[in-house]
Design a protein around this motif. Structure first.
Motif, PDB file in Angstrom:
ATOM      1  N   ILE A 227       0.950  -1.240   0.072  1.00  0.00           N
ATOM      2  CA  ILE A 227      -0.308   0.292   0.650  1.00  0.00           C
ATOM      3  C   ILE A 227       0.590   1.244   0.057  1.00  0.00           C
ATOM      4  N   GLN A 231       1.139   4.118  -2.920  1.00  0.00           N
ATOM      5  CA  GLN A 231       0.621   5.776  -2.680  1.00  0.00           C
ATOM      6  C   GLN A 231       1.814   6.552  -2.498  1.00  0.00           C
ATOM      7  N   ILE A 254      -0.985   6.477  -9.152  1.00  0.00           N
ATOM      8  CA  ILE A 254      -1.763   7.710  -8.442  1.00  0.00           C
ATOM      9  C   ILE A 254      -0.673   9.244  -9.349  1.00  0.00           C
ATOM     10  N   VAL A 257      -3.677   9.935 -12.016  1.00  0.00           N
ATOM     11  CA  VAL A 257      -4.843  10.255 -11.400  1.00  0.00           C
ATOM     12  C   VAL A 257      -4.931  11.691 -11.276  1.00  0.00           C
ATOM     13  N   TYR A 258      -3.507  12.493 -10.199  1.00  0.00           N
ATOM     14  CA  TYR A 258      -3.355  13.480 -10.288  1.00  0.00           C
ATOM     15  C   TYR A 258      -3.354  14.652 -11.174  1.00  0.00           C
ATOM     16  N   ALA A 270      -9.778  11.090 -14.742  1.00  0.00           N
ATOM     17  CA  ALA A 270      -9.783  10.680 -13.432  1.00  0.00           C
ATOM     18  C   ALA A 270      -9.906  10.301 -12.412  1.00  0.00           C
ATOM     19  N   ALA A 271     -11.540  10.124 -12.533  1.00  0.00           N
ATOM     20  CA  ALA A 271     -12.002   9.070 -11.456  1.00  0.00           C
ATOM     21  C   ALA A 271     -12.244   7.161 -12.167  1.00  0.00           C
ATOM     22  N   SER A 274      -8.565   6.282 -10.772  1.00  0.00           N
ATOM     23  CA  SER A 274      -8.497   6.050  -9.063  1.00  0.00           C
ATOM     24  C   SER A 274      -9.088   4.758  -8.569  1.00  0.00           C
ATOM     25  N   LEU A 277      -7.016   2.565  -9.481  1.00  0.00           N
ATOM     26  CA  LEU A 277      -6.098   2.163  -8.071  1.00  0.00           C
ATOM     27  C   LEU A 277      -6.596   1.226  -7.014  1.00  0.00           C
ATOM     28  N   PHE A 278      -7.714   1.195  -6.629  1.00  0.00           N
ATOM     29  CA  PHE A 278      -8.220   1.461  -5.510  1.00  0.00           C
ATOM     30  C   PHE A 278      -8.538  -0.045  -5.760  1.00  0.00           C
ATOM     31  N   LEU A 282      -7.411  -3.294  -3.726  1.00  0.00           N
ATOM     32  CA  LEU A 282      -8.370  -4.296  -2.918  1.00  0.00           C
ATOM     33  C   LEU A 282      -8.119  -5.549  -3.097  1.00  0.00           C
ATOM     34  N   THR A 285      -4.489  -6.401  -1.687  1.00  0.00           N
ATOM     35  CA  THR A 285      -4.694  -6.576  -0.191  1.00  0.00           C
ATOM     36  C   THR A 285      -5.228  -8.081  -0.331  1.00  0.00           C
TER      37      THR A 285
END
Lengths: 300, 315
Positions: A227, A231, A254, A257-258, A270-271, A274, A277-278, A282, A285
């Motif tokens: 993680i 980031q 990331i 996205v910025y 960008a949405a 993101s 990326l999420f 997930l 993990t």
């Protein structure tokens, strides 16, 4: 009768108090976590108009497909994975190595422990400036050691990402050391003792006893490190930036996205990025939990 | 900070052994049984000890070298920076680099902003976490478990996913470039609530009943008994929040504007690179200034920091 009524009203008062106490936190989460999280999925379905001021219009999943198959996204994804591979094993192994070395009650060990955990307080900006100077082609240390590629490291399409990874490993080392040390000091001493009495060498004891016992900590470390790697943003923003020749080669998700949001002004794209990326975080993990937990042996 | 899958065992996170808290008689035991002669054993052990210290020192050097070179370069006059071979100690220290960074880089403003921003976030997180954790630990109400899981789920949502909309929200509230915009999204923390709930659950039930008999209401029990007993965890959360808030980068970057009204020191450092007052040595002096408060924090609060960072690492 009266006691039943009063008990019920007491229950009610307890419940009301409970809700009141969680309300402040819940309000913050609602406005700044849950609502934007949900709205992100909606934004992904709307295309940002080419000129500012026009209304964005609904395009459905079209934009999602477009972004996810674009070479920009695919390269960004590969860069991110490469970065994770560079950072996670190195960061964890170095932290484990230092933690094992410092896991003795020796004179002055407290000083070493403070030094090893010290990078945990360095911010991304601090780490970036410290290493940016080290990697500066004019100032410095690396030219003296004969390391001075052309173009300079931080504009070099080959070396820029590994350089950022070195910085990230250094910055993560403190946390890695702290996590590993806590894991080591929670191990049941009797088991290690028994291994030694049985005549196992310290090398064997380490691989056959310590590492398996430590596996919950290692597992936690892998998740945290991954993680953290996902980031990593500030070092790239400060040292490389979107005008740099090496930009394409360090454009991790990331940062993508910025730049898509702030520099290209495209919240729709960008949405989508993101959300990707999420989902990546997930999934990784969850996969790590599945695969690693099966191998993990819990001490207690 | 991600959390491990939550176990319901009270205090899973709260009772971590602080690093090095328990003395362990290690160095003594190994190899006792099969060493050839006492003297050979002793000299071998001494050799091992020396090797270990060498290893530790090497590790410390690698970790500290970038920091050391930063301090050296921050003290050198500019022409000396490009000197080959590089200066490995500040042979002609130029202390005014620090005053140049302080004045020209507006560091006093940025540091003040960082202090205000961090203070608001730390206090806010402590208050909301204590209140919510108290409710989850001591009060019964419908959907308590579901709501707690909802709190924990915030740990799974990375900040960048909420970035786009939060920026819109802050702008439409008129909070762009204000302390409110900088801090309000961070006034609650799922991790903190989790940490304190675990600590509260460790408080014996009898104590609560005794307090109730003494006429303590919830408010008095919380402020006089629960929070003081959970002090180690509260302190750990405070240190953790401090570190997180002080080192924030992405959010302050997008939510603060061109005047320096609320810009934090991290953004100040980024700007120091670009402005003309700065040469490398001045930038590095600014870096040293920015990191010093945190180094002091680390040395003073090492235990609390370790406790908060490893919550969830060991079961």
């Amino acid at each position: 009768m009266a006691s039943v009524v009063s008990r019920r009203s007491q229950r009610l008062r307890e419940a009301v108090l409970g809700y009141l106490l969680i309300l402040p936190a819940l309000a913050v989460f609602g406005v700044f976590v849950f609502y934007p999280f949900a709205r992100n999925f909606k934004l992904a379905l709307y295309q940002t108009p080419p000129f500012p001021g026009l209304p964005s219009h609904y395009v459905g999943l079209h934009q999602v497909g477009q972004v996810l198959t674009s070479s920009n996204f695919l390269q960004s994804l590969l860069t991110t994975i490469f970065f994770v591979v560079l950072v996670v094993p190195a960061g964890l192994l170095l932290g484990l190595f230092l933690a094992v070395a410092a896991h003795r009650h020796l004179r002055g060990i407290a000083v070493y422990r403070i030094i090893f955990s010290s990078t945990v307080v360095s911010s991304v900006a601090v780490a970036a400036l410290v290493f940016g100077t080290l990697m500066n082609p004019v100032v410095g240390f690396l030219p003296w050691l004969g390391i001075n590629p052309h173009p300079p490291i931080l504009e070099n399409t080959t070396w820029a990402l590994p350089a950022i990874a070195v910085m990230a490993v250094w910055q993560f080392l403190g946390l890695s050391f702290i996590i590993m040390s806590a894991g080591l000091s929670s191990l049941p001493e009797e088991v290690l003792e028994a291994a030694r009495v049985d005549g196992a060498s310290s090398w064997t004891t380490f691989w056959r006893v310590t590492v398996p016992l430590l596996s919950p900590t290692l597992f936690f470390g892998v998740v945290v490190a991954t993680i953290y790697a996902f980031q990593t943003f500030g070092q790239i923003d400060i040292l490389i930036g979107s005008q740099n020749a090496a930009y394409e080669h360090v454009n991790v998700l990331i940062y993508n996205v910025y730049t898509t949001l702030q520099i290209n002004g495209d919240p729709g794209r960008a949405a989508v990025l993101s959300i990707a990326l999420f989902l990546l975080t997930l999934t990784l993990t969850l996969v790590q939990m599945r695969f690693l937990e099966r191998r993990v042996s819990y001490a207690s | 900070m991600p959390a491990e899958p939550v176990s319901d065992a009270p205090g899973a996170a709260a009772v971590l052994p602080a690093e090095g808290a328990v003395p362990r008689p290690q160095g003594a035991a190994p190899g006792e049984a099969h060493r050839p002669t006492p003297r050979a054993g002793r000299s071998r052990r001494r050799l091992r000890l020396v090797a270990r210290y060498l290893l530790l020192t090497l590790g410390a050097l690698v970790v500290l070298l970038p920091v050391y070179l930063t301090v050296v370069n921050s003290l050198l006059p500019e022409p000396a920076l490009a000197h080959q071979p590089p200066y490995l100690y500040p042979s002609h220290a130029q202390w005014q680099n620090y005053s140049t960074a302080w004045v020209g880089g507006h560091l006093s403003i940025y540091l003040r902003n960082s202090v205000i921003q961090t203070a608001i976030i730390v206090v806010g997180q402590l208050v909301t976490s204590i209140l919510a954790a108290y409710a989850f630990a001591f009060l019964r109400f419908p959907f308590r478990r579901t709501l707690f899981l909802l709190f924990l789920s915030t740990l799974m949502i990375p900040f960048e996913v909420t970035l786009i909309t939060n920026l819109d929200t802050i702008t439409s509230l008129g909070w762009y470039n204000t302390f409110a915009g900088l801090t309000v999204p961070f006034l609650a923390t799922g991790f903190g609530t989790f940490l304190l709930r675990q600590a509260f659950l460790q408080i014996p039930r009898d104590l609560q009943e005794a307090a109730a008999l003494d006429g303590y209401g919830h408010w008095r029990f919380m402020t006089r008994v629960a929070v003081p007993l959970a002090r180690p965890s509260v302190a750990a959360l405070a240190v953790f929040s401090f570190l997180g808030a002080w080192n924030q980068y992405l959010w302050p970057l997008v939510v603060t504007g061109n005047n320096n009204a609320v810009r934090t020191v991290q953004i100040g450092l980024k700007l120091l690179v670009g402005t003309n007052v700065s040469s490398v040595n001045v930038t590095l002096a600014g870096t040293v200034i920015a990191v010093t408060p945190l180094l002091i924090l680390l040395i003073v609060f090492q235990k609390q920091l370790v406790r908060s960072l490893t919550a969830g690492a060991v079961k």
